[in-house]
Design an enzyme around this catalytic site. Structure first.
Site, PDB file in Angstrom:
ATOM      1  N   LYS A 122       6.325  -4.634  -3.495  1.00 49.06           N
ATOM      2  CA  LYS A 122       7.764  -4.541  -3.279  1.00 49.06           C
ATOM      3  C   LYS A 122       8.132  -4.404  -1.807  1.00 49.06           C
ATOM      4  O   LYS A 122       9.017  -5.073  -1.311  1.00 49.06           O
ATOM      5  CB  LYS A 122       8.322  -3.346  -4.047  1.00 49.06           C
ATOM      6  CG  LYS A 122       9.840  -3.286  -3.953  1.00 49.06           C
ATOM      7  CD  LYS A 122      10.435  -2.548  -5.095  1.00 49.06           C
ATOM      8  CE  LYS A 122      11.934  -2.714  -5.133  1.00 49.06           C
ATOM      9  NZ  LYS A 122      12.298  -4.082  -5.535  1.00 49.06           N
ATOM     10  N   HIS A 139      17.418 -36.941  -3.908  1.00 53.69           N
ATOM     11  CA  HIS A 139      16.612 -37.263  -2.721  1.00 53.69           C
ATOM     12  C   HIS A 139      15.157 -36.829  -2.902  1.00 53.69           C
ATOM     13  O   HIS A 139      14.510 -36.411  -1.949  1.00 53.69           O
ATOM     14  CB  HIS A 139      17.222 -36.615  -1.481  1.00 53.69           C
ATOM     15  CG  HIS A 139      18.584 -37.136  -1.165  1.00 53.69           C
ATOM     16  ND1 HIS A 139      18.809 -38.429  -0.743  1.00 53.69           N
ATOM     17  CD2 HIS A 139      19.800 -36.560  -1.275  1.00 53.69           C
ATOM     18  CE1 HIS A 139      20.105 -38.619  -0.577  1.00 53.69           C
ATOM     19  NE2 HIS A 139      20.740 -37.501  -0.896  1.00 53.69           N
ATOM     20  N   CYS A 193       0.832  -1.192   0.000  1.00 52.60           N
ATOM     21  CA  CYS A 193       0.000   0.000   0.000  1.00 52.60           C
ATOM     22  C   CYS A 193       0.872   1.251   0.000  1.00 52.60           C
ATOM     23  O   CYS A 193       1.837   1.354   0.738  1.00 52.60           O
ATOM     24  CB  CYS A 193      -0.958   0.093   1.192  1.00 52.60           C
ATOM     25  SG  CYS A 193      -2.149  -1.222   1.236  1.00 52.60           S
ATOM     26  N   GLU A 214      17.669 -17.791  -6.046  1.00 51.41           N
ATOM     27  CA  GLU A 214      17.285 -16.488  -6.625  1.00 51.41           C
ATOM     28  C   GLU A 214      16.769 -16.667  -8.061  1.00 51.41           C
ATOM     29  O   GLU A 214      15.774 -16.045  -8.454  1.00 51.41           O
ATOM     30  CB  GLU A 214      18.496 -15.534  -6.564  1.00 51.41           C
ATOM     31  CG  GLU A 214      18.382 -14.249  -7.370  1.00 51.41           C
ATOM     32  CD  GLU A 214      17.286 -13.296  -6.918  1.00 51.41           C
ATOM     33  OE1 GLU A 214      16.579 -13.591  -5.951  1.00 51.41           O
ATOM     34  OE2 GLU A 214      17.120 -12.259  -7.594  1.00 51.41           O
ATOM     35  N   LYS A 266      12.865 -15.709  -9.104  1.00 52.00           N
ATOM     36  CA  LYS A 266      12.537 -14.729 -10.142  1.00 52.00           C
ATOM     37  C   LYS A 266      11.518 -15.304 -11.127  1.00 52.00           C
ATOM     38  O   LYS A 266      10.585 -14.629 -11.532  1.00 52.00           O
ATOM     39  CB  LYS A 266      13.798 -14.304 -10.906  1.00 52.00           C
ATOM     40  CG  LYS A 266      14.632 -13.275 -10.198  1.00 52.00           C
ATOM     41  CD  LYS A 266      13.906 -11.951 -10.076  1.00 52.00           C
ATOM     42  CE  LYS A 266      14.446 -11.099  -8.946  1.00 52.00           C
ATOM     43  NZ  LYS A 266      14.250 -11.601  -7.594  1.00 52.00           N
ATOM     44  N   GLU A 323       8.092 -15.484  -9.319  1.00 54.31           N
ATOM     45  CA  GLU A 323       7.504 -14.164  -9.059  1.00 54.31           C
ATOM     46  C   GLU A 323       6.886 -13.530 -10.291  1.00 54.31           C
ATOM     47  O   GLU A 323       5.791 -12.996 -10.237  1.00 54.31           O
ATOM     48  CB  GLU A 323       8.604 -13.180  -8.588  1.00 54.31           C
ATOM     49  CG  GLU A 323       8.981 -13.275  -7.155  1.00 54.31           C
ATOM     50  CD  GLU A 323      10.035 -12.237  -6.796  1.00 54.31           C
ATOM     51  OE1 GLU A 323       9.779 -11.451  -5.888  1.00 54.31           O
ATOM     52  OE2 GLU A 323      11.117 -12.208  -7.427  1.00 54.31           O
ATOM     53  N   TRP A 357      -2.700  -2.801  -1.675  1.00 53.95           N
ATOM     54  CA  TRP A 357      -2.351  -4.219  -1.724  1.00 53.95           C
ATOM     55  C   TRP A 357      -3.204  -4.845  -0.635  1.00 53.95           C
ATOM     56  O   TRP A 357      -2.964  -4.647   0.547  1.00 53.95           O
ATOM     57  CB  TRP A 357      -0.861  -4.410  -1.430  1.00 53.95           C
ATOM     58  CG  TRP A 357      -0.393  -5.820  -1.542  1.00 53.95           C
ATOM     59  CD1 TRP A 357       0.045  -6.446  -2.669  1.00 53.95           C
ATOM     60  CD2 TRP A 357      -0.286  -6.787  -0.488  1.00 53.95           C
ATOM     61  NE1 TRP A 357       0.400  -7.745  -2.382  1.00 53.95           N
ATOM     62  CE2 TRP A 357       0.205  -7.979  -1.048  1.00 53.95           C
ATOM     63  CE3 TRP A 357      -0.580  -6.771   0.875  1.00 53.95           C
ATOM     64  CZ2 TRP A 357       0.426  -9.133  -0.298  1.00 53.95           C
ATOM     65  CZ3 TRP A 357      -0.367  -7.914   1.627  1.00 53.95           C
ATOM     66  CH2 TRP A 357       0.132  -9.089   1.028  1.00 53.95           C
ATOM     67  N   ASN A 389      -1.880   2.766   5.432  1.00 49.43           N
ATOM     68  CA  ASN A 389      -1.018   1.633   5.081  1.00 49.43           C
ATOM     69  C   ASN A 389      -0.628   0.942   6.386  1.00 49.43           C
ATOM     70  O   ASN A 389      -0.167   1.603   7.310  1.00 49.43           O
ATOM     71  CB  ASN A 389       0.227   2.172   4.348  1.00 49.43           C
ATOM     72  CG  ASN A 389       1.367   1.169   4.263  1.00 49.43           C
ATOM     73  OD1 ASN A 389       2.525   1.557   4.290  1.00 49.43           O
ATOM     74  ND2 ASN A 389       1.064  -0.105   4.168  1.00 49.43           N
ATOM     75  N   GLY A 390      -0.845  -0.385   6.442  1.00 46.87           N
ATOM     76  CA  GLY A 390      -0.521  -1.120   7.662  1.00 46.87           C
ATOM     77  C   GLY A 390      -1.674  -2.033   8.019  1.00 46.87           C
ATOM     78  O   GLY A 390      -2.537  -2.301   7.184  1.00 46.87           O
ATOM     79  N   ARG A 441       4.162  -0.542  -4.506  1.00 48.03           N
ATOM     80  CA  ARG A 441       3.787  -0.965  -3.156  1.00 48.03           C
ATOM     81  C   ARG A 441       2.447  -1.710  -3.130  1.00 48.03           C
ATOM     82  O   ARG A 441       2.043  -2.243  -2.103  1.00 48.03           O
ATOM     83  CB  ARG A 441       3.704   0.248  -2.231  1.00 48.03           C
ATOM     84  CG  ARG A 441       4.975   1.065  -2.181  1.00 48.03           C
ATOM     85  CD  ARG A 441       4.804   2.273  -1.293  1.00 48.03           C
ATOM     86  NE  ARG A 441       4.616   1.879   0.073  1.00 48.03           N
ATOM     87  CZ  ARG A 441       5.586   1.638   0.946  1.00 48.03           C
ATOM     88  NH1 ARG A 441       6.834   1.766   0.551  1.00 48.03           N
ATOM     89  NH2 ARG A 441       5.345   1.283   2.181  1.00 48.03           N
TER      90      ARG A 441
HETATM   91  C1  G6P Z   1       9.398  -8.369  -1.407  1.00 46.02           C
HETATM   92  C2  G6P Z   1       9.941  -8.039  -2.782  1.00 46.02           C
HETATM   93  C3  G6P Z   1      11.280  -8.733  -3.002  1.00 46.02           C
HETATM   94  C4  G6P Z   1      12.253  -8.378  -1.882  1.00 46.02           C
HETATM   95  C5  G6P Z   1      11.658  -8.671  -0.499  1.00 46.02           C
HETATM   96  C6  G6P Z   1      12.529  -8.115   0.625  1.00 46.02           C
HETATM   97  O1  G6P Z   1       9.048  -9.701  -1.346  1.00 46.02           O
HETATM   98  O2  G6P Z   1       9.019  -8.428  -3.772  1.00 46.02           O
HETATM   99  O3  G6P Z   1      11.818  -8.340  -4.243  1.00 46.02           O
HETATM  100  O4  G6P Z   1      13.425  -9.116  -2.043  1.00 46.02           O
HETATM  101  O5  G6P Z   1      10.374  -8.052  -0.385  1.00 46.02           O
HETATM  102  O6  G6P Z   1      12.531  -6.711   0.560  1.00 46.02           O
HETATM  103  P1  G6P Z   1      13.685  -5.816   1.139  1.00 46.02           P
HETATM  104  O7  G6P Z   1      13.260  -4.412   0.807  1.00 46.02           O
HETATM  105  O8  G6P Z   1      13.718  -6.060   2.612  1.00 46.02           O
HETATM  106  O9  G6P Z   1      14.949  -6.196   0.475  1.00 46.02           O
END
Ligand code: G6P
Length: 590
Positions: free
Chosen positions: A585, A496, A2, A473, A477, A480, A74, A100-101, A27
């Protein structure tokens, strides 16, 4: 998670608010709304959809307003819909709030307010706030707002307006970020700096339990409990507006991948104080990397790096650390929190708890002035510049560069590595941007590979030690931004369980640096090949070719083709890689 915005000045508020929301869209983007005060009273417009979709339904010029608040959502409580979208009003339409929160005690508050005749229109936790203000109002908007804040439990960044006192915006913060951008005869309120960058670089940062009264010519920040005015330092944002624009790239994600060489350069430039921090770290018996998402993989890489030099360490997801590992933390422990935003709720909560137990806190962070930086004993900034795409890319390279240098200095302090070798690797790091550039210049080949595999519905990623996090990672990706199932495994674990899922045509991405485990990796690759899997090797002689590199630095380099590969899989699927469904994000809720 948000984004909220506010504007008060002499310009058309709806236009400015929608512009601000657009820059906060990372956000959250399931619904959006604005509330503006004008001579005709208050105009609230909100709906389901992304900011541009909602904006397209509003004739901003017709709303003659110079004061307003806005929100991009969000969803937490209540599905994305017009009625759950913010801003929310009280029964009389005199008090309007965006938030937001999460208000954790909203059920009790709502029951109490309903009992007193209040009518609710949404399923949100937020809606209790305007009704509380209505309930507590006698003659001052500010007094009612402050009393309402005292009744809230949970996290909040709030902007509120009232038709009774249209010359001000009231704001408040606890555990969710909020800043005020200072203009000339106008002021801006936002969850994050990119929203205000086109208008001002001068900001005030609210701390937890602060509230504020913002007019077009003044900003007073006060303490929620005492009501006393607080002195706040005006800070200057270092980022420029171009950094927060796409600059011709079709997506922020692609732009940010192409900024990865710069991210490594910037992280190295900023590493002056790291030798002193490494000295400090030698005092602690155990080092924990704590983070979420992509940042947690940078932390996991840090753990493997330290273990390489026999330094005891662990990496724990912040959402687990805060409730489990925390029980083992004491003043002999050092916590290295890793975060792009510095605002991730679980990471912040872990750090606060560890601090209470006497641990030393070091944060590796991108955003200056963020919450994490203000609660840590020391900070290493990665200076990666604004990262707007939801999926983190360049910030990850910044984090890994900082962690690698820190790890090497620490190993040297402990006498586990030769000083000359450290200098050699640090020299090698300065060659990394050029090597990353080399990989990026193979964009077309990587794109073609992605095109061929974009119809696959499962991917496996395998790696060992330092590059197991690279595999994680790479898989994250794909998940996501392409909504395709992707699994990462330590290569030795393949047999395994996951091997049972391998059959003809399943892609297996193997991260294969030229190190002492090369042959072991080769055997694992053969095991997959024998099941007719499609093998994509990342390495010096791989399908995703990488320049020669000291294996210790390979995680920083080998992730680059994986970022590009995932980006293009998403594009070939016709998806928007910048705004993956259901994600946001900055995750400021638990
Ligand atoms: C969310 C984002 C990720 C990010 C994670 C941690 O899940 O989509 O891309 O890695 O938060 O965020 P930060 O700001 O703590 O790195």
């Amino acid at each position: 998670m948000c984004g909220i915005a506010g504007y008060i000045g002499d310009r058309n508020a709806p236009e400015i608010l929608f512009d601000m929301l657009k820059r906060l869209e990372y956000r959250g983007y399931d619904s959006a709304g604005i509330a503006c005060i004008s001579d005709q009273g208050v105009t609230v417009f909100k709906d389901k959809g992304k900011v541009d979709e909602v904006r397209g339904k509003v004739d901003c010029e017709k709303i003659l307003s110079k004061t307003g608040i806005a929100h991009t959502r969000w969803a937490t409580h209540g599905e994305p819909s017009e009625y759950n979208a913010h801003p929310h009003s009280d029964c009389t339409g005199r008090f309007i709030v965006a938030h937001n929160g999460i208000i954790e005690n909203y059920k009790d508050l709502r029951a109490g307010l309903t009992g007193r005749g209040h009518k609710f229109e949404s399923e949100t936790d937020t809606e209790v706030i305007p009704h509380l203000i209505e309930e507590l109002y006698t003659e001052s908007f500010e007094a009612a707002f402050r009393e309402a804040l005292k009744k809230l439990r949970g996290s909040f960044a709030i902007v509120a307006i009232s038709t009774l006192e249209p010359d001000k915006i009231l704001i408040a913060r606890k555990d969710s970020p909020l800043i005020v951008g200072l203009g000339n005869g106008e002021n801006f309120i936002a969850s994050d700096t990119p929203a205000i960058l086109p208008n001002t670089k001068k900001i005030l940062i609210l701390d937890d339990f602060d509230y504020g009264v913002v007019t077009k010519n003044s900003v007073a920040i006060k303490d929620i409990q005492t009501g006393d005015e607080l002195k706040k330092k005006v800070q200057t944002i270092q980022w420029n507006i171009k950094q927060a624009e796409k600059e011709g790239y079709p997506h922020f994600m692609l732009k940010e991948i192409f900024e990865e060489p710069e991210a490594v350069k910037n992280a190295i430039k900023a590493l002056k104080g790291v030798e002193d921090i490494a000295k400090k770290l030698t005092r602690y018996k155990r080092i924990y990397f704590v983070a979420c998402g992509t940042a947690s993989y940078a932390g996991l890489m840090g753990k493997y790096l330290l273990e390489r030099f026999s330094i005891p360490s662990d990496a724990v997801s912040a959402s687990e650390f805060r409730y489990s590992t925390i029980n083992t933390i004491d003043s002999d422990c050092a916590i290295i929190a890793v975060s792009q935003s510095g605002e991730t709720a679980d990471t912040i909560a872990s750090v606060k708890k560890a601090k209470d137990k006497g641990a030393y806190i070091l944060s590796i962070v991108n955003v200056l002035g963020s919450t994490l930086t203000r609660i840590s004993d020391d900070n290493i900034y990665t200076y990666s510049g604004p990262e707007i795409a939801v999926a983190s890319t360049k910030a990850y390279l910044g984090q890994m560069t900082s962690i690698t240098v820190l790890g090497l200095y620490l190993a040297r302090e402990f006498g586990k590595i030769d000083g000359d070798y450290v200098n050699e690797i640090i020299d090698d790091i300065s060659n990394l941007p050029g090597k990353i550039q080399q990989i990026l210049s193979n964009e077309d080949e990587i794109k073609e590979l992605a095109r061929k595999l974009s119809d696959k519905d499962i991917f496996f990623y395998i790696g060992r030690r330092l590059n197991y996090p690279t595999a994680l990672e790479g898989a994250l990706k794909i998940k996501e931004i392409s909504y395709v199932h992707a699994e990462a495994y330590p290569a030795g674990e393949l047999k395994h369980g996951p091997l049972a899922l391998l059959e003809k045509g399943v892609p297996v991405v193997a991260i294969n640096p030229n190190d002492d485990l090369l042959e072991k990796m080769d055997s694992n690759i053969q095991e997959a090949r024998a099941r007719n899997a499609i093998i994509l090797v990342v390495g010096e002689n791989g399908d995703l070719k990488t320049p020669m590199i000291d294996p210790l630095l390979s995680p920083i380099l080998y992730v680059v083709p994986l970022h590009l590969f995932a980006y293009y899989i998403s594009v070939f699927k016709g998806l928007d890689p910048d705004k993956p469904r259901n994600l946001a994000k900055s995750v400021t809720v638990e």
